[in-house]
Design a protein around this motif. Sequence first.
Motif, PDB file in Angstrom:
ATOM      1  N   GLY A   7       0.744  -1.706  -0.531  1.00 43.72           N
ATOM      2  CA  GLY A   7       0.329  -0.216  -0.356  1.00 43.72           C
ATOM      3  C   GLY A   7       0.560   1.385   0.169  1.00 43.72           C
ATOM      4  N   PHE A   8       1.942   1.444   0.223  1.00 43.64           N
ATOM      5  CA  PHE A   8       2.843   2.606   0.107  1.00 43.64           C
ATOM      6  C   PHE A   8       4.417   2.314  -0.556  1.00 43.64           C
ATOM      7  N   SER A   9       5.004   2.752  -1.610  1.00 49.42           N
ATOM      8  CA  SER A   9       6.058   2.262  -2.536  1.00 49.42           C
ATOM      9  C   SER A   9       6.730   3.620  -2.977  1.00 49.42           C
ATOM     10  N   GLN A  10       7.768   3.714  -1.844  1.00 45.89           N
ATOM     11  CA  GLN A  10       8.620   5.063  -2.533  1.00 45.89           C
ATOM     12  C   GLN A  10       9.219   5.034  -3.362  1.00 45.89           C
ATOM     13  N   PRO A  11       9.579   4.887  -4.884  1.00 41.97           N
ATOM     14  CA  PRO A  11      10.679   4.977  -5.787  1.00 41.97           C
ATOM     15  C   PRO A  11      11.761   4.759  -5.649  1.00 41.97           C
ATOM     16  N   SER A  12      12.313   3.882  -6.358  1.00 38.87           N
ATOM     17  CA  SER A  12      13.647   4.104  -5.702  1.00 38.87           C
ATOM     18  C   SER A  12      14.690   5.525  -6.972  1.00 38.87           C
ATOM     19  N   PRO A  13      15.548   5.676  -6.625  1.00 37.84           N
ATOM     20  CA  PRO A  13      16.344   6.581  -7.958  1.00 37.84           C
ATOM     21  C   PRO A  13      17.214   5.802  -8.508  1.00 37.84           C
ATOM     22  N   ILE A  14      17.616   4.423  -9.344  1.00 36.91           N
ATOM     23  CA  ILE A  14      17.582   4.005  -9.923  1.00 36.91           C
ATOM     24  C   ILE A  14      16.729   3.997 -10.930  1.00 36.91           C
ATOM     25  N   GLU A  15      15.292   3.742 -10.105  1.00 34.57           N
ATOM     26  CA  GLU A  15      13.990   3.541 -11.525  1.00 34.57           C
ATOM     27  C   GLU A  15      13.627   5.018 -12.318  1.00 34.57           C
ATOM     28  N   ALA A  16      14.290   6.301 -11.872  1.00 36.85           N
ATOM     29  CA  ALA A  16      14.233   7.329 -12.652  1.00 36.85           C
ATOM     30  C   ALA A  16      15.594   6.937 -13.868  1.00 36.85           C
ATOM     31  N   ILE A  17      16.203   6.651 -13.413  1.00 37.34           N
ATOM     32  CA  ILE A  17      17.918   6.210 -13.992  1.00 37.34           C
ATOM     33  C   ILE A  17      17.975   5.498 -15.068  1.00 37.34           C
ATOM     34  N   LEU A  18      17.242   4.176 -15.149  1.00 36.09           N
ATOM     35  CA  LEU A  18      16.377   3.269 -15.830  1.00 36.09           C
ATOM     36  C   LEU A  18      15.112   3.733 -16.786  1.00 36.09           C
ATOM     37  N   GLU A  19      14.832   4.902 -16.811  1.00 38.33           N
ATOM     38  CA  GLU A  19      13.679   5.466 -17.130  1.00 38.33           C
ATOM     39  C   GLU A  19      14.567   6.233 -18.826  1.00 38.33           C
ATOM     40  N   ARG A  20      15.626   7.050 -18.659  1.00 33.53           N
ATOM     41  CA  ARG A  20      15.975   7.868 -19.163  1.00 33.53           C
ATOM     42  C   ARG A  20      17.090   6.461 -20.002  1.00 33.53           C
ATOM     43  N   SER A  21      16.679   7.182 -21.342  1.00 30.23           N
ATOM     44  CA  SER A  21      17.677   6.620 -22.604  1.00 30.23           C
ATOM     45  C   SER A  21      18.726   6.445 -22.425  1.00 30.23           C
ATOM     46  N   ASN A  22      19.724   7.645 -22.237  1.00 32.31           N
ATOM     47  CA  ASN A  22      20.705   7.609 -21.676  1.00 32.31           C
ATOM     48  C   ASN A  22      21.275   7.333 -20.838  1.00 32.31           C
ATOM     49  N   PHE A  23      22.062   6.420 -20.037  1.00 36.43           N
ATOM     50  CA  PHE A  23      22.975   6.707 -19.160  1.00 36.43           C
ATOM     51  C   PHE A  23      23.747   5.819 -18.888  1.00 36.43           C
ATOM     52  N   THR A  24      24.607   5.408 -18.186  1.00 42.09           N
ATOM     53  CA  THR A  24      25.772   4.935 -17.740  1.00 42.09           C
ATOM     54  C   THR A  24      25.692   3.906 -16.345  1.00 42.09           C
ATOM     55  N   LEU A  25      26.772   2.668 -16.597  1.00 40.64           N
ATOM     56  CA  LEU A  25      27.145   1.896 -15.787  1.00 40.64           C
ATOM     57  C   LEU A  25      27.483   3.003 -14.438  1.00 40.64           C
ATOM     58  N   GLU A  26      28.036   3.786 -13.970  1.00 41.20           N
ATOM     59  CA  GLU A  26      28.459   5.315 -13.521  1.00 41.20           C
ATOM     60  C   GLU A  26      27.576   5.723 -13.163  1.00 41.20           C
ATOM     61  N   ASP A  27      26.295   6.165 -13.353  1.00 44.15           N
ATOM     62  CA  ASP A  27      25.473   6.289 -12.985  1.00 44.15           C
ATOM     63  C   ASP A  27      24.612   5.663 -11.777  1.00 44.15           C
ATOM     64  N   ILE A  28      24.197   4.387 -12.243  1.00 46.72           N
ATOM     65  CA  ILE A  28      24.017   3.169 -11.197  1.00 46.72           C
ATOM     66  C   ILE A  28      24.969   3.421  -9.946  1.00 46.72           C
ATOM     67  N   LEU A  29      25.756   3.318 -10.350  1.00 44.08           N
ATOM     68  CA  LEU A  29      27.448   3.354  -9.307  1.00 44.08           C
ATOM     69  C   LEU A  29      27.114   4.297  -8.288  1.00 44.08           C
ATOM     70  N   ASP A  30      26.395   5.238  -9.137  1.00 44.14           N
ATOM     71  CA  ASP A  30      26.438   6.045  -8.009  1.00 44.14           C
ATOM     72  C   ASP A  30      25.096   6.619  -7.010  1.00 44.14           C
TER      73      ASP A  30
END
Length: 524
Positions: A7-30
Amino acid sequence: MFWRTAGFSQPSPIEAILERSNFTLEDILDEDDLVQECKSLNSRLINFLKDRSVIEKLIRYLVEPPPENADVKRRYKYPYLACEIFTCEIEIVFTTILEGFELPDLLFSLLDRPVPLPPVLAGYFAKVVGSLLTRQTVACMHYLQSRQHLLGYLVRHLGTTSIAEVIMQLVGADDQILMFHSESLQWLGETSLLELVLDSLAPEHSHTVHANAAEVLTAIARTLPSALASQLSSPMYLARLFQHAQAEGPGQPQGMVLDVCMALLDPKRATLYARTGYMDAQDQVVQPGPPPPLVHFCIRQLETLVPQLPSSPSASGEDSVLHTTYGELTPALGTLRLKIVEFLAVLVQAVVYRAPNLKPEMQKELLRLDAVYKCLTLFFEYPFNSLLHNNVEMLLISVLESGQEQFLNHLLVRCQLLTALASAPLHVFPKGGKMSMRAGYQGHITQLGSRISEMLSRGDSAALHSAAKDNKAWTQWIAVGLKDRQQLENLSSWSCGRPVQLTDTGSDQEEDPRSDFGLCAMAN
């Protein structure tokens, strides 16, 4: 994330990165919650991480040292997170790594570096390879079987403890691998791994290499009857083992070699000792006896080991004096003499309880070398060394229960065991000490006296009964000293606390809540 609730879910910032068309592995690691998202099996994140190019980059963070001008993230954060991602043991990621040879070759390329390896990267490498061996045992073994030269690279870096742990897991020290995939270890017996590890005990190597090599050999010994352990227990390999121990050089791993032999004589005891640090003389289990060639070889080695017991383990001078909290030891017992006594105890115990047909040969050699008397002398010479006392107690009990009359007569006549136990001083004054102290061997003397009393009550030996009957000091000690000590140590008679006992038949019954365990009487 791990704190998500229904009933309650706070989206992870990683989800927002994965939504982007251009991102790198370093963006995920940060992102700080990367490891939690991996453990929660975030499907979109795993689909990204299972890509071969991503896995290759993560492996490069693990095995390639950072450039000199690299920032802090490249030096510390990215290698750490790469290791954490792999040790989350995501099945599809491990499957991708072992699909071909390119990615495993890149992972093991760390071993191409000269000695010593960077300790941080070696630790990360060991964690990842350990996870692969645990989760993908068969596939990982097939890869190593096709790349047998890597075994030599692993042994070359044996001075790095993390690499030594990888070798130990490879040879079967991991219980899960040994239990469920023992057939995957048989090919190691056809390689030169054992010879390479034995050569690491040569005197020109450092103490760290000797210690790690001995740990690996001990781990191999615990896997009996595996192919490697069977080879190690053969006379040819045992001769090479003791040859390195007796070679002259800056470092002599004689005590470590004895650890390996003790693990071969009693693998069950070696495993328990590694986990608990203590093995009681009564903790005997039914298991196959040691190979007769191994016992014969160990008995022959006593001729060079036992004469070292009465002598000082170090040269005269400051090194022979050990300052302790209770006084001075001159000379100190030393690790080697302690190991020799422990080796004698394990050898006699293994022969008496699991290889009785070899008793006459062992008895003849021990009597010729006067080994038991020398061990008993050390028992009283060092009244505060509990490890020594425990080993001597195991040795004496094994001799008492051996059923060999000549052996028993040696204890009673040459060693004067009954008189020694009855007349042992309760307090000793250490050299350089300020006051007398209760001797640390008193508990072991109580156990030995109790065991002999049980044998007398059963009538196990006429010689023992005759010697006890004619010994006035023993008779008096049994009636007064030992009896009082047994009453004091009888847990069932304690009025305060009533420690739980395995033999307590009423331990499952509900205790009376009104019972105060005699506290009121003690207070009054």
